[in-house]
Design an enzyme around this catalytic site. Sequence first.
Site, mmCIF file in Angstrom:
data_model
loop_
_atom_site.group_PDB
_atom_site.id
_atom_site.type_symbol
_atom_site.label_atom_id
_atom_site.label_comp_id
_atom_site.label_asym_id
_atom_site.label_seq_id
_atom_site.Cartn_x
_atom_site.Cartn_y
_atom_site.Cartn_z
ATOM 1 N N ASP A 106 1.319 23.667 -4.893
ATOM 2 C CA ASP A 106 2.744 23.462 -5.159
ATOM 3 C C ASP A 106 3.077 23.641 -6.640
ATOM 4 O O ASP A 106 2.259 23.324 -7.501
ATOM 5 C CB ASP A 106 3.126 22.047 -4.701
ATOM 6 C CG ASP A 106 4.585 21.963 -4.331
ATOM 7 O OD1 ASP A 106 5.282 22.995 -4.395
ATOM 8 O OD2 ASP A 106 5.037 20.854 -3.984
ATOM 9 N N ARG A 158 8.688 26.140 -9.881
ATOM 10 C CA ARG A 158 9.014 25.482 -11.153
ATOM 11 C C ARG A 158 8.345 26.172 -12.327
ATOM 12 O O ARG A 158 8.904 26.280 -13.407
ATOM 13 C CB ARG A 158 8.635 23.995 -11.087
ATOM 14 C CG ARG A 158 9.693 23.160 -10.379
ATOM 15 C CD ARG A 158 9.145 21.843 -9.922
ATOM 16 N NE ARG A 158 8.366 22.005 -8.688
ATOM 17 C CZ ARG A 158 7.692 21.028 -8.112
ATOM 18 N NH1 ARG A 158 7.682 19.828 -8.666
ATOM 19 N NH2 ARG A 158 7.039 21.248 -6.993
ATOM 20 N N HIS A 208 4.726 32.696 -7.687
ATOM 21 C CA HIS A 208 3.778 32.858 -6.574
ATOM 22 C C HIS A 208 2.649 33.802 -6.978
ATOM 23 O O HIS A 208 1.482 33.568 -6.682
ATOM 24 C CB HIS A 208 4.497 33.384 -5.327
ATOM 25 C CG HIS A 208 5.507 32.426 -4.771
ATOM 26 N ND1 HIS A 208 5.231 31.085 -4.597
ATOM 27 C CD2 HIS A 208 6.787 32.603 -4.359
ATOM 28 C CE1 HIS A 208 6.306 30.483 -4.099
ATOM 29 N NE2 HIS A 208 7.261 31.380 -3.941
ATOM 30 N N SER A 240 3.616 26.593 5.037
ATOM 31 C CA SER A 240 3.752 25.585 6.087
ATOM 32 C C SER A 240 4.747 26.032 7.147
ATOM 33 O O SER A 240 5.533 26.969 6.928
ATOM 34 C CB SER A 240 4.225 24.264 5.478
ATOM 35 O OG SER A 240 5.595 24.363 5.129
ATOM 36 N N GLU A 296 7.268 24.583 7.779
ATOM 37 C CA GLU A 296 8.593 24.287 7.206
ATOM 38 C C GLU A 296 9.045 25.358 6.209
ATOM 39 O O GLU A 296 10.225 25.470 5.899
ATOM 40 C CB GLU A 296 8.585 22.926 6.495
ATOM 41 C CG GLU A 296 8.508 21.716 7.427
ATOM 42 C CD GLU A 296 7.157 21.563 8.110
ATOM 43 O OE1 GLU A 296 6.119 21.771 7.441
ATOM 44 O OE2 GLU A 296 7.138 21.265 9.323
ATOM 45 N N ARG A 304 12.905 28.726 3.868
ATOM 46 C CA ARG A 304 13.243 29.313 2.563
ATOM 47 C C ARG A 304 14.053 30.594 2.755
ATOM 48 O O ARG A 304 14.030 31.190 3.841
ATOM 49 C CB ARG A 304 11.960 29.624 1.797
ATOM 50 C CG ARG A 304 11.209 28.362 1.474
ATOM 51 C CD ARG A 304 10.078 28.611 0.517
ATOM 52 N NE ARG A 304 9.477 27.325 0.168
ATOM 53 C CZ ARG A 304 8.763 27.095 -0.914
ATOM 54 N NH1 ARG A 304 8.543 28.069 -1.773
ATOM 55 N NH2 ARG A 304 8.261 25.906 -1.140
ATOM 56 N N LEU A 361 -19.773 28.894 1.518
ATOM 57 C CA LEU A 361 -18.549 28.102 1.348
ATOM 58 C C LEU A 361 -17.577 28.471 2.473
ATOM 59 O O LEU A 361 -17.349 29.652 2.718
ATOM 60 C CB LEU A 361 -17.924 28.431 -0.025
ATOM 61 C CG LEU A 361 -16.545 27.887 -0.347
ATOM 62 C CD1 LEU A 361 -16.590 26.366 -0.514
ATOM 63 C CD2 LEU A 361 -16.001 28.520 -1.632
ATOM 64 N N SER A 410 3.343 16.075 3.038
ATOM 65 C CA SER A 410 3.915 17.365 3.439
ATOM 66 C C SER A 410 3.223 18.023 4.632
ATOM 67 O O SER A 410 2.956 19.228 4.618
ATOM 68 C CB SER A 410 3.940 18.340 2.254
ATOM 69 O OG SER A 410 4.771 17.855 1.241
HETATM 70 C C1 IPE Z 1 4.280 27.199 -3.801
HETATM 71 O O1 IPE Z 1 5.086 26.477 -4.632
HETATM 72 C C2 IPE Z 1 4.390 26.874 -2.315
HETATM 73 C C3 IPE Z 1 4.291 28.048 -1.411
HETATM 74 C C4 IPE Z 1 3.583 29.115 -1.642
HETATM 75 C C5 IPE Z 1 5.067 28.019 -0.159
HETATM 76 P P1 IPE Z 1 6.656 26.227 -4.450
HETATM 77 O O2 IPE Z 1 7.319 27.510 -4.143
HETATM 78 O O3 IPE Z 1 6.855 25.139 -3.462
HETATM 79 O O4 IPE Z 1 7.049 25.746 -5.898
HETATM 80 P P2 IPE Z 1 8.201 24.722 -6.315
HETATM 81 O O5 IPE Z 1 8.014 23.477 -5.495
HETATM 82 O O6 IPE Z 1 9.495 25.384 -6.051
HETATM 83 O O7 IPE Z 1 7.948 24.477 -7.776
HETATM 84 MG MG MG Z 2 7.248 23.124 -3.595
#
Ligand code: IPE
Ligand code: MG
Length: 218
Positions: free
Chosen positions: A2, A6, A19, A47, A49, A53, A113, A174
Site C-alpha cells: 500500500d 500517495r 504503481h 483485492s 475491492e 477504482r 521460496l 483489508s
Molecule cells: C497500491 O497502493 C495498491 C494496489 C496496487 C491496488 P494504493 O494505490 O492503494 O496507494 P494509496 O493508498 O493510494 O497511497
Molecule cells: Mg491504498
Amino acid sequence: MDGNGRWAQRRWLPRAAGHRAGIGVLTPLLETAGEAGVETLTLYAFSTENWARPEQEVSTLMKLFLETAREKVPELNERGARLRFLGRREGLPASVLEALTEAEERTAANDRLDVYIALNYGGRSEIVDAARRIAADGLAPEEVDEATFASYLYAPEVPEVDLVIRTSGELRVSNFLLWQIAYAEFYVTETLWPDFSAEEFVHALESYASRSRRRGGV
Ligand code: IPE
Ligand code: MG
C-alpha cells in the site's frame, strides 16, 4: 503493498507512476527473503475491492501485472522461487490469467521460496468459495472441522501466516488472508510501498523474531 498512490501524489506524478515504482521493490525483497530463509511470501497485488477504482487505473494495473510477469518470472525462476496465484480467477482478463498460469507451470518444480501473488483476492470471497465447494461436495456437518475447511481454501498448502507487513501506516486488515492470519504478528510502517527497502524488510523480520508468540497460551 500500500501507498503507491500517495508516493506518486507527493511527487506530483500520476498514480500509475507510483504503481510502477512499487514494482521496483520486488527484486530486492525477493532476494532478501531468500537470504533470510523466508519460505513463503505472499504479495497482495489486487483485492476484490480494487475493482471499484477508476477503470483507467484498473486497466493500468492489469497492464502492469502482465509486464511484471514477463519481466520478473525468469528472474524468479532463476532464484528457485515457485510462483502461485491466489484469488478468484473469474473476472480477471484472460491475458493476465494466461501469464499467471504460465508462470505457475514454469516455476512449479522450484523449492527455494514459495511466492503467492494475491490477485483478485479477498479473504471473505476465499471463505465463501470454500463453503460453496464444501456444500457442492456434499460434506456432512460433522465432517467439517478446521482442517477440512482449510483444505478447501484457494491454496490449501499456504501455511499459517507468521508476519503481516503493512505499509503506508494503515491499521487495518483489508480482507487479507482472513483465515490464515488468525495468529499472525503485524509489522506496521509509515513507509510507502515504493520506498520499502530490503533493510526495512530485515528490520521487520527482526522485529518478528524478537516477539514471543503464545497462541492463547501463557
Ligand atoms: C497500491 O497502493 C495498491 C494496489 C496496487 C491496488 P494504493 O494505490 O492503494 O496507494 P494509496 O493508498 O493510494 O497511497
Ligand atoms: Mg491504498
